[in-house]
Every structure is written in structure tokens, then in C-alpha cells.
Motif scaffolding. Structure first.
Motif, PDB file in Angstrom:
ATOM      1  N   PRO A  75       0.468  -4.539 -11.295  1.00 35.76           N
ATOM      2  CA  PRO A  75      -0.917  -4.059 -11.286  1.00 35.76           C
ATOM      3  C   PRO A  75      -1.504  -3.987 -12.694  1.00 35.76           C
ATOM      4  CG  PRO A  75       0.496  -2.609  -9.983  1.00 35.76           C
ATOM      5  CD  PRO A  75       1.398  -3.565 -10.675  1.00 35.76           C
TER       6      PRO A  75
ATOM      7  N   ASN B 138       0.815  -1.232   0.000  1.00 34.90           N
ATOM      8  CA  ASN B 138       0.000   0.000   0.000  1.00 34.90           C
ATOM      9  C   ASN B 138       0.839   1.268   0.000  1.00 34.90           C
ATOM     10  OD1 ASN B 138      -1.440  -2.181   0.919  1.00 34.90           O
ATOM     11  ND2 ASN B 138      -2.287  -1.173   2.706  1.00 34.90           N
ATOM     12  N   CYS B 139       1.940   1.263  -0.726  1.00 34.38           N
ATOM     13  CA  CYS B 139       2.834   2.423  -0.666  1.00 34.38           C
ATOM     14  C   CYS B 139       2.405   3.553  -1.575  1.00 34.38           C
ATOM     15  CB  CYS B 139       4.255   2.003  -0.999  1.00 34.38           C
ATOM     16  SG  CYS B 139       4.458   1.451  -2.701  1.00 34.38           S
ATOM     17  N   ALA B 140       1.515   3.257  -2.540  1.00 38.79           N
ATOM     18  CA  ALA B 140       0.982   4.256  -3.486  1.00 38.79           C
ATOM     19  C   ALA B 140       2.015   4.757  -4.494  1.00 38.79           C
ATOM     20  CB  ALA B 140       0.334   5.429  -2.751  1.00 38.79           C
TER      21      ALA B 140
ATOM     22  N   PRO C 174       7.850  -0.981  -6.265  1.00 45.92           N
ATOM     23  CA  PRO C 174       9.113  -1.406  -5.652  1.00 45.92           C
ATOM     24  C   PRO C 174       9.123  -2.889  -5.293  1.00 45.92           C
ATOM     25  CG  PRO C 174       7.806  -0.132  -4.100  1.00 45.92           C
ATOM     26  CD  PRO C 174       7.084  -0.071  -5.397  1.00 45.92           C
TER      27      PRO C 174
HETATM   28  S1  SF4 Z   1       3.602   0.234  -5.938  1.00 51.00           S
HETATM   29 FE1  SF4 Z   1       3.368  -1.981  -5.660  1.00 51.00          FE
HETATM   30  S2  SF4 Z   1       3.483  -2.294  -3.467  1.00 51.00           S
HETATM   31 FE2  SF4 Z   1       3.133  -0.108  -3.757  1.00 51.00          FE
HETATM   32  S3  SF4 Z   1       0.883   0.146  -3.672  1.00 51.00           S
HETATM   33 FE3  SF4 Z   1       1.411  -0.168  -5.814  1.00 51.00          FE
HETATM   34  S4  SF4 Z   1       1.225  -2.372  -6.151  1.00 51.00           S
HETATM   35 FE4  SF4 Z   1       1.308  -2.044  -3.924  1.00 51.00          FE
END
Ligand code: SF4
Ligand code: SF4
Ligand code: FES
Lengths: 110, 243
Positions: B222, B152-154, B217
């Protein structure tokens, strides 16, 4: 901007359009190389249910496809949304449909 | 051998949602130093009012992401050497999110979208039922596993230009979670998930350009998850289950 329905319409219109475009190009090359005159071409298209359907369907799917594509571009570049975006999409679709329909009618009307 | 400079030239964004400016600092260079170390050094030695967010410092909690020289990164696991341009570092708050103060952004919208995308568990059993074993060779489980390491780092959300163009777009992380839940054999909310991602701001807006997958990272994908959702929603539409 794009919900499932609009997405489906855009993908399906593309699938119908692709073979029609290829067919159109083949016919153009054939007509030019065969040296057909405008009169001879019109002689074959006027009153032809086949060509009326071919280009009629083409105009219909192009109108849908282009309108949805432009909708996305407009929404993402100008931030336009809400009813105005709908008016643009379906207004553009209708305009293309009328112009294209007019052009098809001009070559297939008996 | 390249001579190691004694100081790094660091510009840090200062301000809030109303606006701000970059402030320059000189930070002692170390052989081993993360971006988060640099920000912490400034806060501890130069300006105690500098606001930023972190918790675990080992890439687990997902709270430390910032824009580093224009690129979204998890700052606790990014070495200065990897991100530096010449001797310069520019650190700014994460893109596509409102700023609370300095480097700390308001991530509420990002998390709200997980719920909007139905990225929540929909129980299929009660506590009275026997636990159903799911083996590793289960195909759905393998698809679900591909996305569960999300922290959930966005970072992906900050990298997404579609979020930039439409702030209501659900975004890569929430949609990936929806895909994970959809593939969870023990989840009873498949239709709800597909309906939630099929709306005006759902998965069909993704351009499949892959900034999310490029910058994640944790090496998650996604973009691939969203492609899966698109296929699943189309199949469901033909069966008249959504749309
Ligand atoms: S960059 Fe990767 S780890 Fe971070 S929220 Fe998006 S999918 Fe999740
Ligand atoms: S692939 Fe889709 S979700 Fe990922 S960054 Fe691009 S538009 Fe956003
Ligand atoms: S501080 Fe927890 S991931 Fe960076």
C-alpha cells in the motif's frame, strides 16, 4: 491536515530552499576564512539587490515550509484541527516572515 | 529439543467501546495451532459469550484480524509459534477501530473510506459495447494487478500511525484501492479518484514509513501505491486537472 496544495507548497519550498542553504553555507565559510570584518560584510550587502533577493526569497520559503511542517506535527501530536490549526499555520508563517524580513532588511538596507 | 509446554497462557481482551480488561485462560497446546484455533477453543470450552469474527479460515475473507501480542495479524493464518512471546499470547481487538464487543470491531468506517477514496468502479462502457481485451503486457494493468489481491482485512489500517493520529485519514487499504482503480484501463473515473485522494485527509498525509507494507499478510505494498497516487496527483495539479 495536508491536502494536495499544502503538500505541493511544502515540496516546492524545500526544492528552492536546498540550494539557497548550500549557497549560504559556502558564503559563510568564504567570509569567515577570508577574514572579512562585520563592516566589510555589511559593505557588500547594504544596497545590494542580489543579497536582498537571495535572503528575501530564503525567508519567504522558510516561513512557508516551517509553518506547514509544524502544522502537521501539531495536528498529529495534539489532535488540533479546524480553524485553530489554520490560525496557527498562517500566524506562524507571518511571524517568521516578519522576523526574517526584519533581519534581511537590517543587512541590506542602504 | 525444546520441551513443548502443555498449556498456553492466553490473555483475551473483554469489553466493548466503553472499556474493558484482559481475561486470562489456559489453553491446551497443540503441535499445529493457529491464533484463531486458540480463540475458538476458549469460546467453545471456556466461555461461550466470547465474541470474535471469522468466516473462511483460509486467508480469503479478511474478517479475522486481531492484535496478537501487540501486532496486527490475520489470525486464521498465523501459527501460535510465530506470534508467541515465551509461553504467552495476548489477543486484543484490531487497533484504530471501535470495538463492538470483545475481539469484534466495527469495520464500517474502514469500508466507508474505500468509497470516500473513490475506490469504486466507474464504468466506461455499456453492456451493449464489445468487451475490450486488455493484455498482460499492459503497463497500467500490471500496476492495477499489484493491488487486487487485497482481502480487506484492515491489518494495514491497524498498523498505520497516521490513522491513529487522524482518524479521518483515508488509510492504506482504501488508498491502495483508489490507485488500483486509477490504473484500471477500463475505469472512466480517473479525475474523480485523484480529487478524492487529494483532500485534507487524503494520500498526502502518508509518512511513507511503511508499517502497512510491512504487516500486510498478502505481501501487498500500500505504501508504494500511495507514492504512486502522490506522483499522479502532482502531475495532474500541474495540468490543472486537480487541486
Ligand atoms: S493488510 Fe493487505 S490485504 Fe489486508 S487490507 Fe491491507 S492491503 Fe489489503
Ligand atoms: S506508509 Fe503511509 S499508509 Fe502506510 S502505515 Fe505509514 S503512514 Fe500509514
Ligand atoms: S477467517 Fe477469513 S481471512 Fe481469516
Amino acid at each position: 491536515m495536508l491536502n494536495l496544495r499544502l503538500y505541493l507548497v511544502q515540496r516546492m519550498s524545500a526544492m528552492i530552499m536546498a540550494p539557497l542553504v548550500l549557497g549560504h553555507i559556502v558564503v559563510m565559510i568564504y567570509a569567515n576564512r577570508g577574514g572579512l570584518s562585520t563592516g566589510e560584510i555589511l559593505g557588500r550587502t547594504q544596497g545590494s539587490v542580489f543579497w536582498a533577493t537571495y535572503y528575501g526569497v530564503f525567508v519567504a520559503v522558510v516561513s512557508l515550509h516551517a509553518a506547514i511542517g509544524l502544522r502537521v506535527i501539531l495536528a498529529e501530536t495534539t489532535g488540533l484541527k479546524g480553524p485553530a490549526l489554520g490560525v496557527f499555520t498562517w500566524g506562524f508563517c507571518l511571524a517568521t516572515l516578519l522576523l526574517g524580513g526584519h533581519a534581511v532588511w537590517a543587512v541590506v538596507a542602504p | 529439543m525444546r520441551s513443548v509446554p502443555k498449556h498456553l497462557e492466553v490473555s483475551i481482551w473483554r469489553g466493548d467501546s466503553a472499556g474493558g480488561y484482559f481475561e486470562d485462560f489456559q489453553v491446551p497446546a497443540q503441535k499445529n495451532q493457529t491464533i484463531l484455533d486458540v480463540v475458538s477453543w476458549i469460546q467453545q470450552n471456556e466461555d461461550a459469550t466470547l465474541s470474535y469474527r471469522y468466516a473462511c479460515r483460509v486467508g480469503m475473507c479478511g474478517s479475522c484480524a486481531m492484535m496478537v501480542n501487540g501486532v496486527p495479524r490475520w489470525t486464521c493464518r498465523t501459527h501460535v509459534n510465530k506470534a508467541m512471546k515465551g509461553n504467552r499470547l495476548e489477543v486484543a481487538p484490531l487497533r484504530n477501530m471501535p470495538v463492538i464487543k470483545d475481539l469484534a470491531t466495527d469495520m464500517d468506517v474502514f469500508f466507508d473510506k474505500w468509497v470516500k477514496a473513490e475506490g469504486v468502479h466507474h464504468p466506461s462502457k455499456t453492456r451493449e459495447d464489445v468487451i475490450e481485451p486488455i493484455t498482460g503486457d499492459n503497463i497500467e494493468r500490471a500496476k492495477a494487478n499489484a493491488g487486487i489481491e487485497c482481502i480487506n482485512c484492515a491489518v494495514c489500517y491497524a498498523a498505520c500511525d497516521t490513522v491513529r493520529g487522524n482518524p479521518n485519514y483515508l488509510g492504506p487499504a482504501a488508498l491502495q484501492r483508489a490507485w488500483t482503480v486509477y490504473n484500471d484501463v477500463k475505469d472512466a473515473g480517473k479525475r474523480a479518484v485523484l480529487a478524492a485522494v487529494s483532500g485534507r485527509d487524503g494520500c498526502h498525509n502518508c509518512h511513507t514509513q511503511g508499517s502497512c507494507t510491512l504487516y500486510c499478510p498478502n505481501d501487498l505494498d500500500p505504501m508504494g501505491a500511495i507514492a504512486g497516487l502522490k506522483r499522479a496527483t502532482i502531475a495532474a495539479a500541474f495540468k490543472k486537472e486537480v487541486g
